[in-house]
Scaffold this active site. Sequence first.
Site, PDB file in Angstrom:
ATOM      1  N   ASP A 347       0.842  -1.238  -0.084  1.00 53.86           N
ATOM      2  CA  ASP A 347       0.026  -0.003  -0.009  1.00 53.86           C
ATOM      3  C   ASP A 347       0.802   1.050   0.091  1.00 53.86           C
ATOM      4  O   ASP A 347       2.061   1.221   0.277  1.00 53.86           O
ATOM      5  CB  ASP A 347      -0.845   0.051   1.423  1.00 53.86           C
ATOM      6  CG  ASP A 347      -1.900   1.040   1.125  1.00 53.86           C
ATOM      7  OD1 ASP A 347      -2.081   1.684   0.297  1.00 53.86           O
ATOM      8  OD2 ASP A 347      -2.718   1.029   1.956  1.00 53.86           O
ATOM      9  N   ASP A 619      -5.775  -5.531   4.361  1.00 55.54           N
ATOM     10  CA  ASP A 619      -4.634  -6.057   3.942  1.00 55.54           C
ATOM     11  C   ASP A 619      -4.498  -7.653   4.289  1.00 55.54           C
ATOM     12  O   ASP A 619      -3.497  -8.243   4.040  1.00 55.54           O
ATOM     13  CB  ASP A 619      -3.438  -5.098   4.552  1.00 55.54           C
ATOM     14  CG  ASP A 619      -3.383  -3.838   4.028  1.00 55.54           C
ATOM     15  OD1 ASP A 619      -3.304  -3.797   2.809  1.00 55.54           O
ATOM     16  OD2 ASP A 619      -2.986  -2.981   4.690  1.00 55.54           O
TER      17      ASP A 619
END
Length: 873
Positions: A347, A619
């Site tokens: 990310d 995630d």
Amino acid sequence: MRKKENIGEKQKQVEMNLKEKARMNVEDLYTALKSSDEGVSVVNIEDLQEEYGPNTIEIDDNHTLLNRLKEAIINPFNVVFMIVAFITLLTDVILPATPDFSTFIMLIAIVFISAFISFREQAKSDEAAQKLKNMISNQLDVIRDGVEYTVDVEEVVPGDLVKLSSGDMIPGDVRFLEAKDLFIDQASLTGESVPVEKFAIFKGDTDITDISNIGFMGTNIVSGSSKAMVIATGSDTYFGSMAKSLYSVNEKNSFEKGVDAISGLLIKFMLVMVPIIFLINSFTKGDYLSALLFAITIAVGLAPEMLPVIMTTTLAKGAVEMSKKKTIVKRLGAIQTFGEMNILCTDKTGTLTEDEVVLERYMDVKGNESLRILRHAFLNSYFQTGLKNLIDIAIITRAEKEKLNVLKEKYVREDEIPFDFSRRRMSVVLRDDNGKRQLITKGAVDEILSICSYVDIDGQAIELTEELKKSAYEVYEKNNNEGLRVLAVAQKNEIHDVNTFGVQDESNMVLIGFVGFLDPPKESAKGAIAALKTHGIETVVLTGDSEGVALTVCEKVGIEVSHRLTGRDVEAMTDEELKERIKECHLFSKLSPLQKQRVVRLYQENGNTVGYMGDGINDSPPLKQADVGISVDTAVDIAKETADIILLEKDLNVLEEGVINGRRTFTNLLKYIKMATSGNFGNMLSVIIASIFLPFLPMLPAHILIQNLLNDFAQIGMPSDNVDPEYLKKPKKWDTKGIKRFMVAFGVISTLLDVLCFLILWFVFGFNTIEKAVLFQTGWFTFGILSQTLIIHMIRTSKLPFIESRSSKGLLISTALITLITLCISFTGIAHIFDLSKMPITFLAYIVGLIMIYIALIQVYKVRYIKKNHEWL
């Protein structure tokens, strides 16, 4: 595989159900869920709870204590050792008149140590999905039969009506029936930090998390209020499907696959060579029981007995070294995978960026920098009485740098119109030293434009025509597409004399300019990404943020963005289409967690070793899917539990150091495996040749076991060995075929030298009768250990050992110690303890000569091997 497919279907069903419920009119929704505008009937609650089950995320627990223990014990290496141990139990303990437990105990001890380490390391991994189940524990008010009841969240059923307001967690997937200024924090699902506005109407959204009238379990209300109907609970929710996805991905990582491949290779050789040795010795020696015992011992000899110990020691040493570099290893096997990684998916927030808001630009309506705009924005932010958010702090910080904080002494706040999510702006009314009053407003561009009748052009307020509005909007869009979050600033001087102001006063204002904010890239990010690339690692950004913001950050840190995809693009493609596109794509934006997981999986299917770095709930699926999951110590619990490696700093430089340590660790492990397998294979070939021509066994079973153990102990210093810099430049993968080639080539060279040793012992020293068999056996025993121990230094590097590349002190000590022990055994009276005989000192000169020939042959082969393969290890 079937289980994974079923879970994938389940996820699709959940998404289809949500989209279907989002499109239904209210009456059809009531009918589908056996509910009404007064909620479900209390009479039906027990039936509904039995039908839908508790509102918890249920996951089939296949990782019981018994199953985990079985998985730790049953692996290829341990199976080989257990089979050999069982046969040894028969031949050494049960059948002989005088039992000998030594070999049996050694084999069982190896199995036990290996299983214990595996069990201990794996036990931690099963806590990941359980964290999801424990996240939601609360009470809320539901409406049933028109009456409000307070119930536990796990008692909620589809069809329940719930009233939600600021601060509430959404108890299941819900359809909003009424919504007033409703903003939802979906960061746990999407990673986006900006709240999303929801409505009571369906607006035709296609991305699952963008559906306008649907709220998701695990998210929370930031502001506003709503009346909603629960449409899915527990594992049937979008959040629940993520939990099942997380738990279901349970494939072996590349390290485990590599160990299995090496194990399979050794088993194949064993199955071929052991019967051959047994048959040869049975026919030539006539003693079937001795031949069987000898063949079994050869089986033990072919397997590197110390591999579990060396492997664990090497990985543990690597873990300690990585901890010094602010990298914590949770699963030892991840170290090798870390070094093997060639794709890093991450990310952007906090990894590539500072994870903070910075005022990047302040400009007039033409896009030119203007301190006047910063001055008005500062006055608005400084004099508001509400809680100052990150944007206000960024404005104040920048104004202080520009020496504008003196303005606070020249103005007095008379009133303000607070921010709310429906207006998306806030205003302050100020009076200066001269008594002049002005209204200053900042907020979302569309909202500010809607209240402006004029625009400031070069200091003159002129009417805001459609053409000028379009021109101003183009400036906004240009900056927004460059990744800035843009707010507009407006003001007016013509205000009434009363002391109270309201929303109605935010009209006929003058648009003066824009302020643009950015989560700036880390100063270290560009260099770290370049360093990762020089080490063969491509950085790929997978983010839930918008494309514009991600695009700007990636360009600044040096990530290729000419090819990029959004979540909608990903959703529209088949796996085969996406596999082709990801080969050249380094930026994926607006992705859902399951889309991130899919991208990671397809990178793996393209033959890559993929690392994923993340710290949020969203995630967890890609973290679990990746070959190596990387998180940080500030991450949410579920991300840390899912990860294999945890960084103490969210910095790619720390990651790069971890990768180098991972490669160093794996290289040292590879040295041992190549050395042990090639040496043992050479011994097996030598045994076959010797068994054909000698009237006695070339070595007794006990001699073979002692020789193998001493050879392995000579490499006990390998975990701390130095590694040549060139070995750290590229990802290191298990190469079973390469190990096989290495094993065969060096095995043949080793056998040639063994045959020369046989000839010297037979013809030069005359150890060619059964009476002198023990001297022959001692001679080969001695040469085998000394040659393999010293050759370690040749194999560990492509350079000239001791001159261009030096071994670590640990390896020098271990090899020197074993050499000394071997000389003491072979050339002193100690030999009789091991059923050997003291060798004449002149034999030592022949050993030195044979080892010099061995070194020369290896050097020739090494040059040819490097020329062909461009690398050594």
